[in-house]
Design a protein around this motif. Structure first.
Motif, PDB file in Angstrom:
ATOM      1  N   PHE A 145       0.848  -1.196   0.000  1.00 23.94           N
ATOM      2  CA  PHE A 145       0.000   0.000   0.000  1.00 23.94           C
ATOM      3  C   PHE A 145       0.873   1.232   0.000  1.00 23.94           C
ATOM      4  CE2 PHE A 145       0.545  -1.302   4.424  1.00 23.94           C
ATOM      5  CZ  PHE A 145       0.892  -0.123   5.069  1.00 23.94           C
ATOM      6  N   HIS A 146       0.235   2.358  -0.351  1.00 26.35           N
ATOM      7  CA  HIS A 146       0.947   3.615  -0.477  1.00 26.35           C
ATOM      8  C   HIS A 146       0.206   4.670   0.337  1.00 26.35           C
ATOM      9  CE1 HIS A 146       2.612   7.266  -2.438  1.00 26.35           C
ATOM     10  NE2 HIS A 146       3.660   6.503  -2.659  1.00 26.35           N
ATOM     11  N   VAL A 147       0.909   5.354   1.255  1.00 30.18           N
ATOM     12  CA  VAL A 147       0.320   6.388   2.103  1.00 30.18           C
ATOM     13  C   VAL A 147       0.999   7.710   1.778  1.00 30.18           C
ATOM     14  CG1 VAL A 147      -0.102   7.167   4.469  1.00 30.18           C
ATOM     15  CG2 VAL A 147      -0.127   4.712   3.939  1.00 30.18           C
ATOM     16  N   THR A 148       0.218   8.708   1.370  1.00 39.91           N
ATOM     17  CA  THR A 148       0.784   9.995   0.985  1.00 39.91           C
ATOM     18  C   THR A 148      -0.148  11.119   1.394  1.00 39.91           C
ATOM     19  OG1 THR A 148       1.518  11.372  -0.872  1.00 39.91           O
ATOM     20  CG2 THR A 148      -0.248   9.810  -1.327  1.00 39.91           C
ATOM     21  N   GLY A 149       0.440  12.279   1.679  1.00 42.85           N
ATOM     22  CA  GLY A 149      -0.352  13.465   1.951  1.00 42.85           C
ATOM     23  C   GLY A 149      -0.831  14.159   0.693  1.00 42.85           C
ATOM     24  N   LEU A 150      -0.369  13.702  -0.461  1.00 45.28           N
ATOM     25  CA  LEU A 150      -0.872  14.236  -1.727  1.00 45.28           C
ATOM     26  C   LEU A 150      -2.313  13.778  -1.955  1.00 45.28           C
ATOM     27  CD1 LEU A 150       2.230  13.480  -3.979  1.00 45.28           C
ATOM     28  CD2 LEU A 150       1.400  15.757  -3.354  1.00 45.28           C
ATOM     29  N   THR A 151      -3.053  14.547  -2.732  1.00 46.41           N
ATOM     30  CA  THR A 151      -4.363  14.072  -3.164  1.00 46.41           C
ATOM     31  C   THR A 151      -4.179  12.731  -3.860  1.00 46.41           C
ATOM     32  OG1 THR A 151      -5.231  16.307  -3.406  1.00 46.41           O
ATOM     33  CG2 THR A 151      -6.337  14.565  -4.644  1.00 46.41           C
ATOM     34  N   HIS A 152      -4.986  11.740  -3.463  1.00 45.99           N
ATOM     35  CA  HIS A 152      -4.737  10.380  -3.930  1.00 45.99           C
ATOM     36  C   HIS A 152      -6.033   9.685  -4.325  1.00 45.99           C
ATOM     37  CE1 HIS A 152      -4.926  10.558   0.544  1.00 45.99           C
ATOM     38  NE2 HIS A 152      -5.826   9.607   0.373  1.00 45.99           N
ATOM     39  N   ASP A 153      -5.882   8.608  -5.045  1.00 43.91           N
ATOM     40  CA  ASP A 153      -7.039   7.795  -5.419  1.00 43.91           C
ATOM     41  C   ASP A 153      -7.256   6.715  -4.369  1.00 43.91           C
ATOM     42  OD1 ASP A 153      -5.123   5.814  -5.909  1.00 43.91           O
ATOM     43  OD2 ASP A 153      -5.202   6.046  -8.092  1.00 43.91           O
ATOM     44  N   GLU A 154      -8.162   5.777  -4.664  1.00 39.99           N
ATOM     45  CA  GLU A 154      -8.514   4.750  -3.693  1.00 39.99           C
ATOM     46  C   GLU A 154      -7.362   3.805  -3.377  1.00 39.99           C
ATOM     47  OE1 GLU A 154     -10.450   5.828  -6.074  1.00 39.99           O
ATOM     48  OE2 GLU A 154     -12.127   6.651  -4.901  1.00 39.99           O
ATOM     49  N   ARG A 155      -6.376   3.736  -4.247  1.00 46.22           N
ATOM     50  CA  ARG A 155      -5.205   2.902  -3.984  1.00 46.22           C
ATOM     51  C   ARG A 155      -4.190   3.618  -3.092  1.00 46.22           C
ATOM     52  NH1 ARG A 155      -3.136   2.240  -9.897  1.00 46.22           N
ATOM     53  NH2 ARG A 155      -3.660   4.455  -9.732  1.00 46.22           N
ATOM     54  N   GLY A 156      -4.349   4.937  -2.941  1.00 48.76           N
ATOM     55  CA  GLY A 156      -3.373   5.732  -2.218  1.00 48.76           C
ATOM     56  C   GLY A 156      -2.336   6.368  -3.123  1.00 48.76           C
ATOM     57  N   TYR A 157      -2.447   6.176  -4.434  1.00 46.67           N
ATOM     58  CA  TYR A 157      -1.490   6.743  -5.371  1.00 46.67           C
ATOM     59  C   TYR A 157      -1.854   8.192  -5.683  1.00 46.67           C
ATOM     60  CZ  TYR A 157      -0.032   1.899  -6.308  1.00 46.67           C
ATOM     61  OH  TYR A 157       0.420   0.606  -6.197  1.00 46.67           O
ATOM     62  N   PRO A 158      -0.869   9.072  -5.828  1.00 48.21           N
ATOM     63  CA  PRO A 158      -1.166  10.471  -6.159  1.00 48.21           C
ATOM     64  C   PRO A 158      -2.049  10.586  -7.397  1.00 48.21           C
ATOM     65  CG  PRO A 158       1.144  10.231  -5.583  1.00 48.21           C
ATOM     66  CD  PRO A 158       0.586   8.843  -5.662  1.00 48.21           C
ATOM     67  N   SER A 159      -3.063  11.453  -7.289  1.00 50.51           N
ATOM     68  CA  SER A 159      -3.998  11.665  -8.399  1.00 50.51           C
ATOM     69  C   SER A 159      -4.346  13.147  -8.433  1.00 50.51           C
ATOM     70  CB  SER A 159      -5.260  10.817  -8.201  1.00 50.51           C
ATOM     71  OG  SER A 159      -6.175  11.016  -9.260  1.00 50.51           O
ATOM     72  N   MET A 160      -3.641  13.896  -9.282  1.00 48.48           N
ATOM     73  CA  MET A 160      -3.732  15.357  -9.272  1.00 48.48           C
ATOM     74  C   MET A 160      -4.808  15.856 -10.223  1.00 48.48           C
ATOM     75  SD  MET A 160      -1.533  15.854  -7.039  1.00 48.48           S
ATOM     76  CE  MET A 160      -0.178  15.007  -6.266  1.00 48.48           C
ATOM     77  N   THR A 161      -6.048  15.483  -9.937  1.00 49.57           N
ATOM     78  CA  THR A 161      -7.150  15.931 -10.780  1.00 49.57           C
ATOM     79  C   THR A 161      -8.205  16.605  -9.923  1.00 49.57           C
ATOM     80  OG1 THR A 161      -8.490  13.905 -10.576  1.00 49.57           O
ATOM     81  CG2 THR A 161      -6.770  13.925 -12.288  1.00 49.57           C
ATOM     82  N   VAL A 162      -8.990  17.446 -10.561  1.00 50.66           N
ATOM     83  CA  VAL A 162     -10.075  18.133  -9.873  1.00 50.66           C
ATOM     84  C   VAL A 162     -11.062  17.125  -9.294  1.00 50.66           C
ATOM     85  CG1 VAL A 162     -12.037  19.688 -10.182  1.00 50.66           C
ATOM     86  CG2 VAL A 162      -9.840  20.222 -11.260  1.00 50.66           C
ATOM     87  N   ASP A 163     -11.396  16.102 -10.056  1.00 52.24           N
ATOM     88  CA  ASP A 163     -12.363  15.109  -9.596  1.00 52.24           C
ATOM     89  C   ASP A 163     -11.849  14.352  -8.375  1.00 52.24           C
ATOM     90  OD1 ASP A 163     -14.127  15.816 -11.558  1.00 52.24           O
ATOM     91  OD2 ASP A 163     -13.588  14.173 -12.927  1.00 52.24           O
ATOM     92  N   SER A 164     -10.583  13.973  -8.391  1.00 52.47           N
ATOM     93  CA  SER A 164     -10.018  13.250  -7.252  1.00 52.47           C
ATOM     94  C   SER A 164     -10.024  14.107  -5.995  1.00 52.47           C
ATOM     95  CB  SER A 164      -8.582  12.800  -7.570  1.00 52.47           C
ATOM     96  OG  SER A 164      -8.570  11.810  -8.573  1.00 52.47           O
ATOM     97  N   GLN A 165      -9.645  15.383  -6.134  1.00 49.03           N
ATOM     98  CA  GLN A 165      -9.633  16.282  -4.995  1.00 49.03           C
ATOM     99  C   GLN A 165     -11.038  16.463  -4.421  1.00 49.03           C
ATOM    100  OE1 GLN A 165      -7.427  17.672  -3.171  1.00 49.03           O
ATOM    101  NE2 GLN A 165      -8.331  19.498  -2.238  1.00 49.03           N
ATOM    102  N   ASP A 166     -12.001  16.704  -5.283  1.00 46.44           N
ATOM    103  CA  ASP A 166     -13.369  16.929  -4.826  1.00 46.44           C
ATOM    104  C   ASP A 166     -13.923  15.696  -4.130  1.00 46.44           C
ATOM    105  OD1 ASP A 166     -15.794  18.875  -5.120  1.00 46.44           O
ATOM    106  OD2 ASP A 166     -16.572  16.905  -5.658  1.00 46.44           O
ATOM    107  N   ARG A 167     -13.719  14.549  -4.719  1.00 44.61           N
ATOM    108  CA  ARG A 167     -14.243  13.299  -4.156  1.00 44.61           C
ATOM    109  C   ARG A 167     -13.608  12.994  -2.795  1.00 44.61           C
ATOM    110  NH1 ARG A 167     -13.450  10.632  -8.280  1.00 44.61           N
ATOM    111  NH2 ARG A 167     -11.464   9.609  -7.824  1.00 44.61           N
ATOM    112  N   LEU A 168     -12.305  13.228  -2.687  1.00 47.81           N
ATOM    113  CA  LEU A 168     -11.600  12.887  -1.456  1.00 47.81           C
ATOM    114  C   LEU A 168     -11.967  13.819  -0.310  1.00 47.81           C
ATOM    115  CD1 LEU A 168      -9.498  11.360   0.181  1.00 47.81           C
ATOM    116  CD2 LEU A 168      -7.721  12.775  -0.873  1.00 47.81           C
TER     117      LEU A 168
END
Length: 385
Positions: free
Chosen positions: A233-256
């Motif tokens: 697994f991946h743990v990050t303070g960056l906006t991330h997807d359900e896997r924990g991987y960085p996901s720098m999109t508007v949709d990912s930020q809003d959903r999270l």
């Protein structure tokens, strides 16, 4: 001193709030703490450092509060229940990692024994001026849980509740003491371990191939795993997807960030902890928390003795704020009186929830000592004129 086979105290004890808080961490199953000395909170971890060898665990004095606030999160991802303790200046230093805990959904507890500020302020004297910082201190959008004890007994009980809520919602939880509550000594009853309800960490039942660390279940809270359990697994303070991987999109930020707030809504919608009295016929309601609630109790009793229909709403769950409960009361009372040891913090939330339907009267001072009951009584009398 009576202890169960695991070294956790039981029975009736004479403890101050800081020491009762320590016993609560042990009863909740915390076996790791990292901290840095700061008045008036040091006694919590000082006792933990002496007690933890009897139950099996670790205390580390770190080089500063920044280090302490991230060390506990590493312990959590290693499988431990963990907490840290601080006061004003240290609380400010921890804010970066409090935001990190919220973003990574790391269940842990931050105990803040509040003192007068800003800056070094009044190291040995009380205040309640960190309440807004507890909710909004770190940047960005996230939710927060904060509890306010008003006695050593509640320091024990609510510490356990704080750990339970952190596990239930997979989030950091604040326990907001003040110097008076932390240093007052009273009877504390510690029940046998089998009578204490403990919320276990919700580990996944999925296989490593199926599991996603930030994929929410029906309650919007994801399951967990810990290092060394066979999961990648991946743990990050960056906006991330359900896997924990960085996901720098508007949709990912809003959903999270929406989910980080919405998963805590059940706490505000009917299940916020509070102590109430005389609300059925109240014309004015005293809204208070922490040590101020104990002073307000005397004012409330005197008001009742004078024939004033005064009621009590003692905030225990400060965040999420019990907005609907205050709104419901505002629809049928004349006014709220809000005493607190600051120049206006939680009173702003009462005003917002009341939405102009009832008057809101602050009774505030800058800390360093508690209110006098007559100050609160005077505000109650003014409210019903």
């Amino acid at each position: 001193m009576h202890a169960d086979p695991k070294g956790v105290l039981t029975g009736v004890h004479f403890l101050d709030g800081d020491h009762a808080c320590c016993e609560g961490t042990l009863a909740a199953g915390a076996r790791f703490s990292a901290g840095y000395p700061i008045t008036p909170s040091t006694e919590v971890v000082e006792r933990f450092a002496s007690r933890i060898p009897t139950v099996g665990g670790v205390f580390i004095q770190m080089e500063d509060e920044l280090a302490a606030s991230i060390a506990i999160q590493g312990a959590v991802w290693g499988g431990a229940k963990a907490f840290t303790v601080t006061s004003g200046p240290g609380f400010s230093l921890m804010m970066e990692h409090i935001g990190y805990a919220a973003m990574t959904e790391t269940p842990c507890v931050f105990v803040n024994v509040q003192r007068g500020g800003p800056s070094t302020g009044l190291p040995t004297l009380p205040a309640q001026a960190d309440m807004m910082q507890a909710r909004w201190g770190s940047h960005g959008d996230y939710g927060m849980i904060a509890l306010c004890p008003n006695s050593p007994q509640e320091c024990f009980d609510l510490t356990i509740t704080a750990f339970n809520l952190s596990e239930q919602y997979r989030t950091p939880v604040m326990l907001m003491l003040d110097e008076c509550v932390g240093h007052m000594t009273e009877k504390v009853v510690i029940p046998p371990a089998e009578q204490i309800e403990i919320t276990p960490r919700r580990y996944t039942t999925q296989t490593p191939a199926e599991f996603r660390l930030f994929e929410p279940r029906e309650d919007l809270v994801p399951d967990m795993v810990h290092a060394g359990s066979g999961y990648r697994f991946h743990v990050t303070g960056l906006t991330h997807d359900e896997r924990g991987y960085p996901s720098m999109t508007v949709d990912s930020q809003d959903r999270l960030v929406r989910r980080l707030q919405e998963k805590l809504k059940p706490l505000a919608n009917g299940t916020a902890l509070a102590e109430t009295e005389f609300l059925d016929d109240a014309e004015v309601v005293v809204v208070s928390y922490g040590i101020t609630s104990r002073v307000a109790q005397r004012a409330l009793q005197e008001a009742r003795a004078r024939g004033i229909k005064a009621g009590k709403y003692r905030i225990i769950t400060a965040w999420p704020f019990p907005q609907q409960r205050i709104a419901d009361l505002a629809a049928r009372v004349k006014a709220f009186v809000v005493p607190e040891m600051n120049l206006g913090q939680m009173v702003l939330e009462v005003e917002r929830a009341a939405a102009g339907k009832a008057a809101v009267i602050p009774v505030s001072h800058a800390g360093g000592g508690v209110h006098r009951p007559e100050q609160i009584l005077h505000a109650i009398e003014e409210a019903v004129r």
